[in-house]
Scaffold this active site. Structure first.
Site, mmCIF file in Angstrom:
data_model
loop_
_atom_site.group_PDB
_atom_site.id
_atom_site.type_symbol
_atom_site.label_atom_id
_atom_site.label_comp_id
_atom_site.label_asym_id
_atom_site.label_seq_id
_atom_site.Cartn_x
_atom_site.Cartn_y
_atom_site.Cartn_z
ATOM 1 N N GLU A 182 -1.576 5.171 -12.350
ATOM 2 C CA GLU A 182 -2.267 4.176 -13.200
ATOM 3 C C GLU A 182 -1.378 2.938 -13.400
ATOM 4 O OE1 GLU A 182 -4.851 5.403 -16.342
ATOM 5 O OE2 GLU A 182 -5.182 7.368 -15.440
ATOM 6 N N LEU B 288 -9.465 4.703 -6.302
ATOM 7 C CA LEU B 288 -9.071 3.315 -6.048
ATOM 8 C C LEU B 288 -8.021 3.267 -4.928
ATOM 9 C CD1 LEU B 288 -8.958 0.270 -6.828
ATOM 10 C CD2 LEU B 288 -7.349 0.866 -8.638
ATOM 11 N N GLY C 84 -1.981 0.434 -2.605
ATOM 12 C CA GLY C 84 -1.522 1.124 -3.811
ATOM 13 C C GLY C 84 -1.437 0.141 -4.962
HETATM 14 C C1 LIG Z 1 -0.249 12.862 -8.444
HETATM 15 C C2 LIG Z 1 -0.913 11.536 -8.285
HETATM 16 C C3 LIG Z 1 -2.178 11.335 -8.807
HETATM 17 C C4 LIG Z 1 -2.834 10.119 -8.605
HETATM 18 N N1 LIG Z 1 -4.137 9.972 -9.035
HETATM 19 C C5 LIG Z 1 -4.847 8.878 -8.654
HETATM 20 C C6 LIG Z 1 -6.258 8.797 -8.922
HETATM 21 O O1 LIG Z 1 -6.861 9.687 -9.524
HETATM 22 N N2 LIG Z 1 -6.937 7.715 -8.460
HETATM 23 C C7 LIG Z 1 -6.313 6.692 -7.771
HETATM 24 O O2 LIG Z 1 -7.003 5.748 -7.390
HETATM 25 N N3 LIG Z 1 -4.985 6.752 -7.524
HETATM 26 C C8 LIG Z 1 -4.240 7.813 -7.929
HETATM 27 N N4 LIG Z 1 -2.900 7.896 -7.649
HETATM 28 C C9 LIG Z 1 -2.257 6.789 -6.938
HETATM 29 C C10 LIG Z 1 -1.287 6.000 -7.795
HETATM 30 O O3 LIG Z 1 -1.973 5.245 -8.751
HETATM 31 C C11 LIG Z 1 -0.431 5.152 -6.837
HETATM 32 O O4 LIG Z 1 0.409 6.057 -6.133
HETATM 33 C C12 LIG Z 1 0.383 4.108 -7.572
HETATM 34 O O5 LIG Z 1 -0.455 3.109 -8.102
HETATM 35 C C13 LIG Z 1 1.414 3.435 -6.645
HETATM 36 O O6 LIG Z 1 0.856 3.053 -5.410
HETATM 37 P P1 LIG Z 1 1.600 3.485 -4.061
HETATM 38 O O7 LIG Z 1 1.839 4.945 -4.120
HETATM 39 O O8 LIG Z 1 0.815 2.981 -2.928
HETATM 40 O O9 LIG Z 1 3.002 2.777 -4.114
HETATM 41 P P2 LIG Z 1 3.314 1.285 -3.620
HETATM 42 O O10 LIG Z 1 2.328 0.338 -4.181
HETATM 43 O O11 LIG Z 1 3.528 1.298 -2.154
HETATM 44 O O12 LIG Z 1 4.708 1.019 -4.345
HETATM 45 C C14 LIG Z 1 5.938 1.534 -3.866
HETATM 46 C C15 LIG Z 1 7.037 0.964 -4.760
HETATM 47 O O13 LIG Z 1 7.060 -0.479 -4.666
HETATM 48 C C16 LIG Z 1 6.932 -1.029 -5.973
HETATM 49 N N5 LIG Z 1 6.174 -2.283 -5.880
HETATM 50 C C17 LIG Z 1 4.956 -2.488 -5.292
HETATM 51 N N6 LIG Z 1 4.592 -3.765 -5.440
HETATM 52 C C18 LIG Z 1 5.570 -4.384 -6.146
HETATM 53 C C19 LIG Z 1 5.787 -5.717 -6.621
HETATM 54 N N7 LIG Z 1 4.875 -6.682 -6.412
HETATM 55 N N8 LIG Z 1 6.925 -5.990 -7.281
HETATM 56 C C20 LIG Z 1 7.841 -5.024 -7.514
HETATM 57 N N9 LIG Z 1 7.704 -3.742 -7.097
HETATM 58 C C21 LIG Z 1 6.584 -3.428 -6.422
HETATM 59 C C22 LIG Z 1 6.189 0.031 -6.789
HETATM 60 O O14 LIG Z 1 6.397 -0.160 -8.175
HETATM 61 C C23 LIG Z 1 6.836 1.287 -6.240
HETATM 62 O O15 LIG Z 1 8.073 1.484 -6.863
HETATM 63 C C24 LIG Z 1 -2.195 9.069 -7.899
HETATM 64 C C25 LIG Z 1 -0.892 9.267 -7.407
HETATM 65 C C26 LIG Z 1 -0.275 10.477 -7.574
HETATM 66 C C27 LIG Z 1 1.110 10.677 -6.977
#
Ligand SMILES: Cc1cc2nc3c(=O)[nH]c(=O)nc-3n(C[C@H](O)[C@H](O)[C@H](O)COP(=O)(O)OP(=O)(O)OC[C@H]3O[C@@H](n4cnc5c(N)ncnc54)[C@H](O)[C@@H]3O)c2cc1C
Length: 385
Positions: free
Chosen positions: A364, A124, A130
């Site tokens: 997640e 996803l 993210g």
């Molecule tokens: C080891 C690992 C395994 C993973 N496995 C998978 C997988 O198998 N499949 C998959 O699809 N993804 C996977 N992910 C991705 C993971 O789900 C995302 O990293 C996570 O959802 C956060 O997205 P982002 O990293 O883009 O952070 P961002 O969305 O950029 O967020 C950065 C910060 O801003 C905050 N933030 C964002 N929007 C808001 C808001 N509206 N209000 C307040 N705060 C906010 C977040 O909480 C966070 O603190 C994995 C990630 C890791 C590190």
């Protein structure tokens, strides 16, 4: 006692034994080598761990949510890297097909997922997408009976060993939000599909994440999950509801294990002529950890039972994921504190646990995203405006 209860007890006690006798003793080696030995993977297959949530007709164990949680409470006691290996087959990688797949898709893809013959990943997240998961940019362009996928998925758990990916891609570019997204089953080895280099992570060594790149990758229209466009985001959200309860159960299992270790250390370490376990400030850390782990255990079991009873548990799943993932972070932190200087040294498990649990608050759905969902759902239900 009913037969299914006896079978479940036998499964959970087998998993407990496997965790104590095989997985925990192997953790340090797995962490240092950043690899789970193939023999251990094979044992996990034999125990049926890859197929916990796949219905029996497709070769899985067909566990209810409460039964799956009971197994996760045990398996979660081992290093999270082991859970991570089976978690995508049990949760996010398979459940799209289980919940919304066509009969043909289920018959074709679920048996090898259930047996662990193939690993299923869930794709996803993207470099620019993210938390705002509905804005998926990867596209799926239809030509006849084939969709061509283009885009990059980021941080995909188990991608380097996956045989199949559940991929969210935009089939309708005129709809920028959730309704333009569809879910596809994409087989590894498809032309135009490549996997990036595994990332160097903070913790959970032995479990691997990487980019998955689609460069006009052809996917048969028969692999559109459910056979209908525009439902992919809803499928992803249903999958995540279930996955969040599973993650929360794993957090509880790990917190209970850490609690055992903190108490054992506190009983053996002496200062001022007494075991540190006798000092009330140390006992306070133990008490807080035990109370919070117990609260999370109750939440997870209650939510699982509600799901089995047919209730919509979207909000409660977020409550479980939020509380349990934050809780295990606090427990791991107190464990480092109780270990004193040794807690900062990588020869002791406390330091590794501290790093390993950090991820639970991020993937997640981050803690912030869970809070937003819980707040929004609660205010809406109160009908305040
Ligand atoms: C080891 C690992 C395994 C993973 N496995 C998978 C997988 O198998 N499949 C998959 O699809 N993804 C996977 N992910 C991705 C993971 O789900 C995302 O990293 C996570 O959802 C956060 O997205 P982002 O990293 O883009 O952070 P961002 O969305 O950029 O967020 C950065 C910060 O801003 C905050 N933030 C964002 N929007 C808001 C808001 N509206 N209000 C307040 N705060 C906010 C977040 O909480 C966070 O603190 C994995 C990630 C890791 C590190």
């Amino acid at each position: 006692m009913p037969l299914d209860k006896i079978l479940l007890q036998s499964l959970t006690s087998s998993v407990r034994r496997f965790v104590d006798e095989r997985l925990i003793p192997e953790e340090m080696r797995v962490s240092r080598a950043d690899a789970i030995p193939e023999a251990t993977v094979e044992e996990m297959r034999r125990l049926g761990l890859f197929g916990l949530s796949v219905p029996e007709v497709y070769g899985g164990l067909g566990l209810s949510m409460e039964e799956e949680v009971s197994v996760m409470l045990e398996l979660g006691r081992a290093s999270p890297a082991f859970r991570s290996l089976i978690a995508t087959n049990v949760g996010i990688g398979s459940q799209g097909i289980v919940i919304d797949g066509t009969e043909e898709q289920k018959q074709r893809f679920l048996p090898p997922i259930a047996s662990g013959e193939i690993i299923a990943s869930f794709a996803l997240t993207e470099p620019e997408v993210g938390s705002d998961a509905a804005s998926v940019r990867t596209t799926a362009r239809r030509e006849g009976d084939v969709y061509y996928l283009k885009g990059t998925k980021r941080f995909i758990t188990n991608a380097p060993r996956a045989g199949l990916f559940t991929v969210m891609a935009r089939t309708d570019p005129s709809k920028p939000g959730a309704s333009g997204v569809s879910a596809f089953i994409v087989e590894a080895g498809s032309p135009g599909l490549s996997i990036g280099k595994p990332e160097h992570k903070m913790g959970q060594q032995g479990s691997h994440v990487a980019d998955v790149i689609f460069d006009d990758c052809p996917v048969p229209a028969a692999n559109l999950i459910g056979g209908v466009e525009g439902r992919g985001f809803r499928t992803a959200m249903k999958v995540l509801d279930r996955g969040r309860v599973g993650i929360a159960a794993a957090c509880v299992g790990f917190a209970e294990r850490i609690l055992d270790e903190m108490v054992a250390y506190a009983a053996s370490r002496r200062q001022f002529g007494s075991p540190i376990a006798e000092f009330q400030l140390v006992q306070a850390m133990v008490a807080d950890s035990r109370t919070e782990a117990y609260a999370a255990r109750c939440m997870v079991l209650e939510t699982a039972r509600a799901k089995d009873g047919g209730l919509n548990i979207g909000t409660e799943a977020s409550c479980c994921k939020l509380f349990a993932s934050e809780m295990v972070g606090r427990v791991a932190d107190r464990n480092v504190q109780i270990h004193g200087g040794s807690g900062y040294i990588s020869d002791y498990a406390a330091e590794r646990h501290y790093r390993d649990v950090r991820l639970y608050r991020i993937y997640e759905g981050t803690s912030e995203i869970q809070r937003l969902k819980i707040g929004r759902d609660t205010v809406r239900a109160a009908n305040v405006s």
